[in-house]
Each structure stands twice: as C-alpha cells, then as structure tokens.
Design a protein around this motif. Structure first.
Motif, short mmCIF file in Angstrom:
data_model
loop_
_atom_site.label_atom_id
_atom_site.label_comp_id
_atom_site.label_asym_id
_atom_site.label_seq_id
_atom_site.Cartn_x
_atom_site.Cartn_y
_atom_site.Cartn_z
N ARG A 27 1.01 -1.43 0.06
CA ARG A 27 -0.08 0.20 0.03
C ARG A 27 0.92 1.12 -0.02
O ARG A 27 0.31 2.42 0.35
CB ARG A 27 -1.06 -0.18 1.20
CG ARG A 27 -1.83 -1.05 1.00
CD ARG A 27 -3.11 -1.11 2.19
NE ARG A 27 -4.12 -0.13 1.47
CZ ARG A 27 -5.05 -0.45 0.81
NH1 ARG A 27 -5.13 -1.70 0.47
NH2 ARG A 27 -5.93 0.36 0.43
N GLY A 28 2.06 1.09 0.12
CA GLY A 28 2.96 2.24 -0.36
C GLY A 28 3.62 2.99 1.06
O GLY A 28 4.21 3.91 0.86
N TYR A 29 3.39 2.21 2.07
CA TYR A 29 4.12 2.71 3.37
C TYR A 29 5.51 2.59 3.43
O TYR A 29 5.89 1.44 2.80
CB TYR A 29 3.35 2.06 4.43
CG TYR A 29 1.93 2.68 4.75
CD1 TYR A 29 1.81 3.76 5.65
CD2 TYR A 29 0.87 2.05 4.06
CE1 TYR A 29 0.41 4.40 5.74
CE2 TYR A 29 -0.41 2.51 4.35
CZ TYR A 29 -0.60 3.77 5.17
OH TYR A 29 -1.92 4.15 5.19
N TRP A 30 6.35 3.51 4.05
CA TRP A 30 7.48 3.13 4.45
C TRP A 30 7.39 2.25 6.00
O TRP A 30 6.87 2.91 6.78
CB TRP A 30 8.48 4.40 4.86
CG TRP A 30 9.87 4.00 5.25
CD1 TRP A 30 10.95 3.84 4.14
CD2 TRP A 30 10.49 3.92 6.44
NE1 TRP A 30 12.00 3.72 5.11
CE2 TRP A 30 11.66 3.63 6.13
CE3 TRP A 30 9.83 3.93 7.82
CZ2 TRP A 30 12.64 3.21 7.16
CZ3 TRP A 30 10.87 3.61 8.82
CH2 TRP A 30 12.01 3.25 8.60
N VAL A 31 8.17 1.17 5.85
CA VAL A 31 7.91 0.35 7.06
C VAL A 31 9.22 -0.12 7.81
O VAL A 31 10.03 -0.54 7.19
CB VAL A 31 7.07 -1.08 6.55
CG1 VAL A 31 6.72 -1.95 7.95
CG2 VAL A 31 5.67 -0.47 6.00
N ARG A 32 9.06 0.14 9.25
CA ARG A 32 10.25 -0.34 10.04
C ARG A 32 9.57 -1.53 10.72
O ARG A 32 8.61 -1.56 11.39
CB ARG A 32 10.62 0.89 11.16
CG ARG A 32 11.57 0.16 11.95
CD ARG A 32 12.14 1.22 12.99
NE ARG A 32 12.69 2.52 12.66
CZ ARG A 32 12.52 3.73 12.80
NH1 ARG A 32 12.00 3.90 13.96
NH2 ARG A 32 13.25 4.56 12.21
N GLY A 33 10.15 -2.68 10.70
CA GLY A 33 9.80 -3.88 11.36
C GLY A 33 10.79 -3.97 12.63
O GLY A 33 11.85 -3.71 12.42
N VAL A 34 10.34 -4.46 13.72
CA VAL A 34 11.01 -4.46 15.01
C VAL A 34 10.79 -5.92 15.65
O VAL A 34 9.41 -6.25 15.76
CB VAL A 34 10.99 -3.36 15.97
CG1 VAL A 34 11.46 -3.78 17.43
CG2 VAL A 34 11.63 -2.18 15.35
#
Ligand code: NAD
Ligand code: GDD
Length: 329
Positions: A27-34
């Motif tokens: 969906r076009g988000y910038w995502v940080r996974g933790v």
C-alpha cells in the motif's frame, strides 16, 4: 523531504506481523519492522528491520523514533499449550513491552497507535458451553479472563484508552479471534489448534499412520480467521475513526473434532482420533461481528475451507522437509 507515512510494526518477525509488513508495503508505506528475531519462514519486506527487545524502554524509544503510526503486535504468546503454562512470564514480558512501547510512542509524538488484543480477554463465565453465544465487545466487563495472558491484554487496552483521553494519541484496539495461515508457528509448543491439526494430520499422512491426538474430547468450539482477512481488517481499523475495542475474527463456530476432520479431508486420508488430556482453555468461543460490520461495513470474508486448504498445504511442505532431515520435534 519525503511525505511517505512512516509505520512501525512491532512483532514483525512473527506470524501476523510479517504478513502485515507485506500488506503495508504493497500500500505504499515506509515500514520499520522490530522484533527480537527475524521472520522464521520468509525474508521480511520491511524497509528497515531492527532486532530490539521491546521490554526495554530505551529500545522502544529507538523503535518509535521518526514514526507516524504504530501497529503494536509484539508479544510473548502462543496457543493454549503455551499460555496455560507460562502465566508469570507472559504477564511480565507483555506488560513491559506494551507499557514501554506506548509511552515511547507518546514521547516520540506518534500520531496513531493500534494495539492488538485478544478474544482471551472475555470472561470465562460466558464461555462455558460448546454452543456459546458470540461475544460482543461490551461483554468484556465484569472482567474474568481465564489466563494471565488475557488480564495483561485487558490492562493494555485500558492503557491505550487512557493515553488517548489524557494525551490525545489516536489509539485503536483490536481483539483477534484465533488467526491462522501460512508462515505461522506450527510446531514447538506455541502453535494453535489449526496449525496443530494440520501438522498432526500431515505427519500421519507422510508416515502412513492414521492416529491423530486431540486434547480433550474435541467437542470444544472456536471460530478461526484466515490471515489475509486479518491484515485487511487491521488496516481498516487503523484507518477508521473508531477508538473502542473491536472484535476481528470469523463468526463461524466449529468444534476441534470437525477441524481435525477438515484437515484429514484436505490431506485425503482417513484418521482415527485419539482424545488425550491437554490444556483446553474455554469450552466454546465465537466472535459477535455486529459492531465490526457496523463500523467498517466489512467483515472477514475468506471461508475456513479456503484458508485451511492453503494453510494445510504449507504445513505439509514444512513437515515433509523436517521428516527428510529427521528434525521433526
Ligand atoms: P507471534 O508469536 O507469531 O508474533 C509475536 C512476535 O512478537 C514474535 O515474533 C516475537 O518474537 C515478538 N516478541 C516477543 N517478545 C518480544 C520482545 N520482548 N521484543 C520484541 N518482540 C518480541 O504471534 P502472532 O500470532 O503474530 O500475534 C501477534 C499479536 O496478536 C500478539 O500481540 C498476539 O498476542 C495477538 N493475538 C494473536 C492471535 C492469533 O490467533 N494469532 C490471537 C489473539 C491475539
Ligand atoms: N494448540 C492446540 N494443539 N490445541 C489443541 C490441540 C493441539 O494439539 N488439540 C486440541 N486442541 C484444542 C485446545 O485444547 C483448545 O480447546 C482448542 O483446541 C483451541 O486451542 P488453541 O488454538 O491453542 O487456543 P485458543 O483458541 O483457546 O486460544 C488462542 O486464540 C486466542 C484468540 O482467540 C490462543 O492463541 C490465544 O493466545 C489467543 O489469544
């Protein structure tokens, strides 16, 4: 400067978190996974993946730095085999994770925060029958969750409510009803019933036996929701303007014996069920989806058969791989 919304998914190394990261990227988000670990079964699609223990407040500050929206999924959790046997560990770890993540989000001026709660918060006294009345959101009180896992979830729901009222952070609260699908835990003690039934039936098939063990008499009931519906629902709830708790699950009640039969039918084998003692949790549990439908004009729509067939196939492949290397536990 980029105007792309920056999202943090905690628990991104886990089952729902890893699927959610993929959905948000699409969906076009910038995502940080933790997470404290990388995803076990497939590479993360996150733009950035940080290994952090979120029980630690400073780590929560690092995780939420520069973030607009948080999906808080990190938890020390599992199916009945795990949550019935680790009350102190679960309450301690999850309270620290949730209290510190929300406070760090506030300090870092996060705008929206979605907390993932559970159907396990509902009172035990409303879940004593196989033909259980579906649980409405308002049924949560007077509270009497069965396990420490549910008490912690209830307390963190309250924390979200108060942070919204006192500090103005937009909080969302989702109560999942047994989510299943590929890339979920399927062995080792934390697996839930759908994965356990798939593993046991696949093992019987591949080892040419037909006995499948089931905890209890198998007449206990649940509803099960496929992962693709879960991530769509999570996103819709985050985007909605509804801030009170909402169920997210299917409302089709099925017994564990029927679930085992579904796995056998999918595998194309006949099984003999062996009922053995084991942790059973509540006798029956179902989701009342009236409020969800009203708020979102949507509810989970993938049939159990469809989701289960995909899940069974994936688990059979995992079992086959482990049998080849003699590493099935
Ligand atoms: P999961 O166990 O696959 O994912 C949770 C992740 O949290 C794991 O990868 C784990 O390593 C991570 N984690 C644990 N302790 C951590 C820590 N100290 N710091 C950072 N990360 C940590 O579980 P899931 O099924 O993906 O569940 C996601 C969320 O949804 C959880 O909050 C869970 O309680 C809730 N939930 C799930 C279900 C379900 O049916 N799957 C039902 C009700 C609620
Ligand atoms: N896990 C598992 N493994 N369950 C089995 C098995 C088995 O081999 N055999 C029978 N069961 C029965 C359990 O005894 C229980 O009555 C039922 O299947 C469902 O078990 P789980 O899927 O493990 O858990 P749950 O539905 O009681 O609770 C789960 O869902 C909640 C949300 O709805 C847990 O994952 C909770 O952590 C979660 O919050």
């Amino acid at each position: 400067m980029s105007t792309q919304t920056k999202v943090l998914v905690t628990g991104a190394g886990g089952f729902i978190g890893s699927h959610l990261v993929t959905y948000l990227k699409e969906r076009g988000y910038w995502v940080r996974g933790v997470d404290i670990k990388h995803p076990e079964f497939a590479e993360s699609n996150a733009d950035e993946f940080q290994i952090l223990d979120l029980r630690d407040k400073e780590n929560c500050m690092t995780a939420t730095a520069g973030i607009d929206e948080v999906y808080a999924l990190a938890a020390d959790m599992g199916g009945m085999g795990f949550i019935s046997a680790h009350h102190a560990q679960i309450l301690y770890n999850n309270a620290l994770i949730n209290f510190h993540t929300l406070e760090a989000a506030r300090q870092n001026k996060v705008k929206r925060y979605l907390y993932t709660s559970s159907a396990c918060i509902y009172p035990e006294y409303l879940q004593t029958s196989e033909n259980v009345t579906p649980l409405k959101e308002e049924d949560a009180y007077p509270a009497q969750p069965q396990d420490a896992y549910g008490w912690e979830k209830l307390m963190s729901e309250k924390l979200c409510e108060h942070y919204r009222e006192d500090y103005g952070i937009e909080t969302r609260i989702v109560r999942f009803h047994n989510i299943f699908g590929p890339l979920g835990t399927w062995e080792g003690g934390r697996e839930k019933a759908p994965a356990a039934m798939c593993r046991k039936v696949a093992t019987a098939k591949l080892e040419s036996t037909n006995e499948v063990e089931i905890w209890g008499d198998g007449h206990q009931t649940r509803s099960f929701c496929y992962i693709d519906d879960c991530v769509v629902g999570l996103y819709k709830i985050m985007r909605s303007d509804y801030h009170k708790p909402l169920n997210l699950g299917q409302d089709r009640l099925i017994s564990i014996n029927e679930l085992a039969d579904m796995a056998a039918e999918t595998a194309g084998i006949n099984i003999v069920k062996k009922h053995i003692p084991g942790p059973q949790g509540v006798r029956g549990r179902n989701s009342d989806n009236n409020l969800l439908r009203e708020v979102l004009n949507w509810e989970p729509e993938i049939s159990l058969e469809e989701g289960f067939a995909i899940t069974y196939k994936w688990i059979e492949e995992q079992v086959e791989e482990k049998l080849k290397t003699n590493t099935l536990v």
